[in-house]
Design a protein around this motif. Structure first.
Motif, PDB file in Angstrom:
ATOM      1  N   THR A   1       0.832  -1.201   0.000  1.00 13.20           N
ATOM      2  CA  THR A   1       0.000   0.000   0.000  1.00 13.20           C
ATOM      3  C   THR A   1       0.869   1.253   0.000  1.00 13.20           C
ATOM      4  O   THR A   1       0.613   2.210  -0.745  1.00 13.20           O
ATOM      5  CB  THR A   1      -0.928   0.006   1.228  1.00 13.20           C
ATOM      6  N   LYS A   2       1.899   1.242   0.829  1.00  9.78           N
ATOM      7  CA  LYS A   2       2.820   2.388   0.850  1.00  9.78           C
ATOM      8  C   LYS A   2       3.507   2.559  -0.499  1.00  9.78           C
ATOM      9  O   LYS A   2       3.666   3.680  -0.992  1.00  9.78           O
ATOM     10  CB  LYS A   2       3.859   2.198   1.952  1.00  9.78           C
ATOM     11  N   ASN A   3       3.898   1.452  -1.095  1.00 10.75           N
ATOM     12  CA  ASN A   3       4.548   1.492  -2.407  1.00 10.75           C
ATOM     13  C   ASN A   3       3.612   2.072  -3.454  1.00 10.75           C
ATOM     14  O   ASN A   3       3.991   2.928  -4.261  1.00 10.75           O
ATOM     15  CB  ASN A   3       4.981   0.078  -2.803  1.00 10.75           C
ATOM     16  N   PHE A   4       2.359   1.617  -3.447  1.00  5.53           N
ATOM     17  CA  PHE A   4       1.357   2.119  -4.390  1.00  5.53           C
ATOM     18  C   PHE A   4       1.186   3.626  -4.238  1.00  5.53           C
ATOM     19  O   PHE A   4       1.207   4.377  -5.221  1.00  5.53           O
ATOM     20  CB  PHE A   4       0.033   1.388  -4.147  1.00  5.53           C
ATOM     21  N   ILE A   5       1.012   4.070  -2.997  1.00  5.81           N
ATOM     22  CA  ILE A   5       0.798   5.497  -2.747  1.00  5.81           C
ATOM     23  C   ILE A   5       2.002   6.313  -3.200  1.00  5.81           C
ATOM     24  O   ILE A   5       1.857   7.375  -3.825  1.00  5.81           O
ATOM     25  CB  ILE A   5       0.515   5.730  -1.250  1.00  5.81           C
ATOM     26  N   GLU A   6       3.192   5.812  -2.917  1.00  7.71           N
ATOM     27  CA  GLU A   6       4.405   6.538  -3.330  1.00  7.71           C
ATOM     28  C   GLU A   6       4.506   6.612  -4.845  1.00  7.71           C
ATOM     29  O   GLU A   6       4.863   7.654  -5.405  1.00  7.71           O
ATOM     30  CB  GLU A   6       5.643   5.847  -2.751  1.00  7.71           C
ATOM     31  N   LEU A   7       4.179   5.507  -5.530  1.00  9.90           N
ATOM     32  CA  LEU A   7       4.260   5.485  -6.991  1.00  9.90           C
ATOM     33  C   LEU A   7       3.306   6.495  -7.618  1.00  9.90           C
ATOM     34  O   LEU A   7       3.663   7.205  -8.556  1.00  9.90           O
ATOM     35  CB  LEU A   7       3.947   4.084  -7.518  1.00  9.90           C
ATOM     36  N   ILE A   8       2.081   6.564  -7.080  1.00 11.38           N
ATOM     37  CA  ILE A   8       1.085   7.472  -7.654  1.00 11.38           C
ATOM     38  C   ILE A   8       1.348   8.916  -7.249  1.00 11.38           C
ATOM     39  O   ILE A   8       1.377   9.816  -8.086  1.00 11.38           O
ATOM     40  CB  ILE A   8      -0.333   7.057  -7.222  1.00 11.38           C
ATOM     41  N   ASN A   9       1.572   9.132  -5.969  1.00  8.82           N
ATOM     42  CA  ASN A   9       1.688  10.508  -5.482  1.00  8.82           C
ATOM     43  C   ASN A   9       3.001  11.183  -5.857  1.00  8.82           C
ATOM     44  O   ASN A   9       3.112  12.408  -5.795  1.00  8.82           O
ATOM     45  CB  ASN A   9       1.517  10.544  -3.961  1.00  8.82           C
ATOM     46  N   SER A  10       4.007  10.396  -6.236  1.00  9.33           N
ATOM     47  CA  SER A  10       5.291  10.996  -6.613  1.00  9.33           C
ATOM     48  C   SER A  10       5.332  11.410  -8.075  1.00  9.33           C
ATOM     49  O   SER A  10       6.317  11.986  -8.528  1.00  9.33           O
ATOM     50  CB  SER A  10       6.426   9.996  -6.348  1.00  9.33           C
ATOM     51  N   ARG A  11       4.257  11.129  -8.796  1.00 10.62           N
ATOM     52  CA  ARG A  11       4.257  11.479 -10.210  1.00 10.62           C
ATOM     53  C   ARG A  11       4.236  12.998 -10.381  1.00 10.62           C
ATOM     54  O   ARG A  11       3.472  13.694  -9.707  1.00 10.62           O
ATOM     55  CB  ARG A  11       3.041  10.870 -10.911  1.00 10.62           C
ATOM     56  N   PRO A  12       5.046  13.499 -11.296  1.00 12.53           N
ATOM     57  CA  PRO A  12       5.100  14.954 -11.488  1.00 12.53           C
ATOM     58  C   PRO A  12       3.803  15.486 -12.091  1.00 12.53           C
ATOM     59  O   PRO A  12       3.169  14.835 -12.915  1.00 12.53           O
ATOM     60  CB  PRO A  12       6.279  15.132 -12.461  1.00 12.53           C
ATOM     61  N   LYS A  13       3.392  16.665 -11.645  1.00 12.00           N
ATOM     62  CA  LYS A  13       2.246  17.384 -12.189  1.00 12.00           C
ATOM     63  C   LYS A  13       0.963  16.567 -12.134  1.00 12.00           C
ATOM     64  O   LYS A  13       0.137  16.619 -13.039  1.00 12.00           O
ATOM     65  CB  LYS A  13       2.527  17.815 -13.632  1.00 12.00           C
ATOM     66  N   ARG A  14       0.807  15.794 -11.065  1.00  9.88           N
ATOM     67  CA  ARG A  14      -0.436  15.039 -10.906  1.00  9.88           C
ATOM     68  C   ARG A  14      -1.566  16.010 -10.587  1.00  9.88           C
ATOM     69  O   ARG A  14      -1.501  16.770  -9.625  1.00  9.88           O
ATOM     70  CB  ARG A  14      -0.287  13.998  -9.807  1.00  9.88           C
ATOM     71  N   LYS A  15      -2.653  15.959 -11.394  1.00  3.54           N
ATOM     72  CA  LYS A  15      -3.710  16.961 -11.309  1.00  3.54           C
ATOM     73  C   LYS A  15      -4.778  16.646 -10.267  1.00  3.54           C
ATOM     74  O   LYS A  15      -5.455  17.546  -9.801  1.00  3.54           O
ATOM     75  CB  LYS A  15      -4.376  17.123 -12.684  1.00  3.54           C
ATOM     76  N   LEU A  16      -4.954  15.386  -9.923  1.00  7.17           N
ATOM     77  CA  LEU A  16      -6.099  15.011  -9.107  1.00  7.17           C
ATOM     78  C   LEU A  16      -5.787  14.909  -7.623  1.00  7.17           C
ATOM     79  O   LEU A  16      -6.577  14.370  -6.860  1.00  7.17           O
ATOM     80  CB  LEU A  16      -6.686  13.690  -9.616  1.00  7.17           C
ATOM     81  N   GLY A  17      -4.659  15.408  -7.207  1.00  9.26           N
ATOM     82  CA  GLY A  17      -4.358  15.416  -5.786  1.00  9.26           C
ATOM     83  C   GLY A  17      -3.861  14.074  -5.296  1.00  9.26           C
ATOM     84  O   GLY A  17      -3.864  13.077  -6.008  1.00  9.26           O
ATOM     85  N   PRO A  18      -3.414  14.029  -4.046  1.00  8.77           N
ATOM     86  CA  PRO A  18      -2.819  12.800  -3.507  1.00  8.77           C
ATOM     87  C   PRO A  18      -3.849  11.684  -3.330  1.00  8.77           C
ATOM     88  O   PRO A  18      -5.016  11.924  -3.060  1.00  8.77           O
ATOM     89  CB  PRO A  18      -2.254  13.251  -2.164  1.00  8.77           C
ATOM     90  N   VAL A  19      -3.379  10.467  -3.492  1.00 10.87           N
ATOM     91  CA  VAL A  19      -4.224   9.293  -3.293  1.00 10.87           C
ATOM     92  C   VAL A  19      -4.141   8.873  -1.834  1.00 10.87           C
ATOM     93  O   VAL A  19      -3.057   8.801  -1.259  1.00 10.87           O
ATOM     94  CB  VAL A  19      -3.763   8.132  -4.204  1.00 10.87           C
TER      95      VAL A  19
END
Length: 642
Positions: free
Chosen positions: A13-31
């Motif tokens: 779960t931590k890995n998933f969150i880091e992978l998604i939230n670390s993406r540059p210029k993510r428009k939809l906010g943190p997961v």
């Protein structure tokens, strides 16, 4: 109740969150944690698969304008009030939620695709908050009673199916089309061809009388011959309460929140004998929705506004879903007739139609400046949603990139890793991928040099007892078996950090011309069969140490670009596996599926034609066919055509 997670699941779960939230210029906010767990449960905590589902889901929502859903504003407010789509306050015998789309209430001239999809997704988001729905899935009823041709929207139907079959974190258990009129037969045949995966066997056209064979009368509304009294407005009230309480279902910024008042009404429901009551409003608190019921036979969507992670890993498609093997089914005799009727020109035109479609994903990671030099060809890139993700080195996020994509096999997720021929600078990453993915067999369908041009770095020692070191890995050659069409090299891969060793079997097919196809399929078919046999032998040798799919870990397949000969090899393997299992094939569907995971696979029209002819040749050699009359197959081709 919240689902307790194991240590490995928490790490995933931590890995998933880091992978998604670390993406540059993510428009939809943190997961959030709960969103991450929802997608991970849907894919059995396989992070790469969960990320792929998330990416597909997010792409659909952004493409269709489903990112901000406010039911108090138009046009969504009016769309919801039509009642064309609703979730019933009951479940089927397997505890699946029941969704109903009433066709005669849909007027395409008054409701855009975006408006209708917003109404559907808004309600599905609420339904999916329930852990029972996450576990048991959803039954979708398409009620065509009293509907006219003017009520039907083919493109909208495709969009809903596309979303539900592979872009939504909930399992679609069944689609029931009720009282379909005669005019629906033609579009239905096309829709069934469109649904090429396991969902196809779950689509039924039924009468009202036949509907009760799928869902008991107590769980059906009166409009469908059931006993259930349904008040759609009560459901909408529950949706409003639920989405204001939990506005991130299933992704951030989806739902409602009154920023000015910072308050909302909460609805208390009492389910009695399966009947939907009128709501009683009270001031909302942070407590869970209170439910009482006098019967165990009716499970309501109003039972609990649960904000915790799912309690079961069965939400979403199972391992056998979204895989090859459930598309248009042709027997070998039918395939022969199809190939003869279409001829080479017809098959090449069919390939042109497939090739003309735009890519099914994004290439964001492959285009990052630090990753661009890792791609052999600038016009052949990796999809984000199916890419192989390496472990990071010293916290460097770019170190997780390698030019490689997972590709499904026959009834096996991630059966292959399709990749480019390694470059000198990416060879260390290649062997790191082999190690991390537990690969046993590598298939190479190119030479190192072809027509005086480098096609692949010599990433393994070709001579017996040769050794080469790449980063933390040493590769040793222990045996070489060469013949006119291919060379098999037995390798030992040594992890210098842990001092572990693994056996790797390297299979190089050498008689396949670049940008073309072999003159005869015989050698290629024999090669493929021996590769499969070798994989089986090596998986068996692992014994109880291998707890994954019976067919073993991913086979790495590459040529130079990793799309032409690589895609052809995988297409033949998948089609042959299906033929031996159920006696039917679907070459076009297989190619389309591969291309959805590895962009541009099957690079040339001749390779697409070769798949058809090779499969026929295989069928004859194995006794599935006595003979094949392909008279006139090349008719209509130019004299100088190959």
């Amino acid at each position: 109740m919240a689902a307790s997670l194991t240590h490995d699941q928490e790490c995933a779960t931590k890995n998933f969150i880091e992978l998604i939230n670390s993406r540059p210029k993510r428009k939809l906010g943190p997961v959030s944690w709960s969103t991450a767990v929802k997608f991970l449960f849907a894919r059995k905590f396989d992070v790469s698969r969960a990320v792929a589902l998330f990416d597909q889901h997010e792409a659909i929502r952004q493409r269709e304008g489903l990112t901000r859903l406010d039911s108090t504003e138009e046009p969504l407010k009016s769309e919801l009030q039509t009642g064309k789509f609703t979730i019933l306050p009951s479940r089927d015998s397997t505890d699946a939620a029941i969704a109903v789309f009433t066709a005669h209430k849909h007027v395409p001239t008054l409701s855009t695709h975006q408006m209708t999809l917003q109404g559907v997704v808004y309600q599905l988001d609420v339904a999916l908050q329930n852990p029972t729905t996450q576990k048991a899935g959803i039954v979708f009823i398409y009620d065509m009673t009293n509907s006219k041709y003017s009520n039907f929207d083919y493109d909208l139907s495709q969009k809903i199916l596309t979303m539900l079959k592979g872009g939504y974190p909930a399992r679609l258990k069944k689609v029931l089309i009720v009282t379909a009129p005669l005019w629906f037969k033609a579009p239905f045949k096309i829709l069934r061809l469109f649904v090429r995966e396991k969902l196809r066997e779950r689509v039924f056209t039924v009468s009202l009388a036949q509907l009760t064979a799928h869902i008991k009368r107590e769980s059906l509304p009166t409009q469908l011959g059931g006993l259930l009294q349904v008040d759609h407005n009560v459901w909408l009230s529950h949706c409003l309460q639920s989405m204001t309480t939990c506005p991130e279902s299933p992704l951030p910024l989806y739902g409602n929140w009154n920023k000015k008042k910072k308050s909302y009404n909460k609805v208390e429901f009492n389910i009695v004998d399966g009947k939907t009551p009128s709501p009683q409003k009270k001031l909302a608190t942070n407590s869970d929705l209170e439910i009482s019921s006098s019967t165990n036979n009716v499970d309501s969507w109003a039972e609990e506004a649960n904000l915790n992670p799912p309690s079961s890993a069965s939400s979403g498609f199972s391992d056998d879903d979204s895989l090859h093997g459930e598309g248009a089914a042709l027997t070998m005799q039918q395939l022969v007739e199809y190939v003869r009727d279409r001829g080479r020109p017809g098959l090449m035109q069919e390939y042109a139609e497939i090739r003309s479609r735009p890519p099914d994903g994004n290439f964001t990671v492959a285009k990052i400046r630090s990753n661009l030099p890792k791609n052999r060809y600038t016009d052949v890139l990796c999809y984000d949603h199916s890419r192989v993700i390496l472990s990071e080195i010293d916290g460097e996020t770019d170190s997780d990139y390698i030019h490689a994509n997972f590709v499904d096999g026959y009834k096996q997720k991630n059966a292959f890793i399709n990749t480019q021929g390694p470059l000198l600078k990416t060879t260390t990453d290649f062997w790191r991928m082999v190690w991390e993915q537990n690969t046993l067999v590598i298939v190479m369908t190119t030479r190192v040099m072809e027509r005086g041009r480098p096609k692949c770095h010599q990433y393994w020692p070709s001579d017996i007892d040769g050794e080469t070191t790449y980063g933390e890995f040493k590769v040793r050659s222990v045996a070489v078996d060469s013949n006119s069409d291919y060379t098999v090299t037995s390798l030992v891969l040594i992890n210098l950090k842990t001092e572990e060793t693994r056996d790797i079997s390297h299979w190089q097919f050498t008689s396949w011309p670049d940008y073309g196809v072999p003159h005869s399929a015989k050698a290629m078919l024999e090669f493929l069969e021996k590769v499969r046999r070798q994989q089986t032998v090596m998986v068996t040798a692992l014994g109880d140490t291998w707890a994954g799919h019976p067919r073993g870990p991913p086979i790495i397949v590459h040529c130079s670009a990793g799309i032409g000969r690589t895609g052809t090899f995988c297409t033949l393997d998948i089609c042959i596996s299906r033929l031996e299992d159920v006696g039917t094939v679907d070459i076009r569907g297989t190619v389309e599926k591969i291309r959805s995971q590895r962009a541009y696979s099957i690079q040339m029209p001749d390779q697409y034609v070769f798949c058809h002819l090779a499969l026929i040749e295989y069928a004859i050699s194995k006794g599935h066919l006595q003979s094949a009359d392909l008279t006139g197959f090349d008719q209509g081709m130019d004299d100088d055509s190959d």
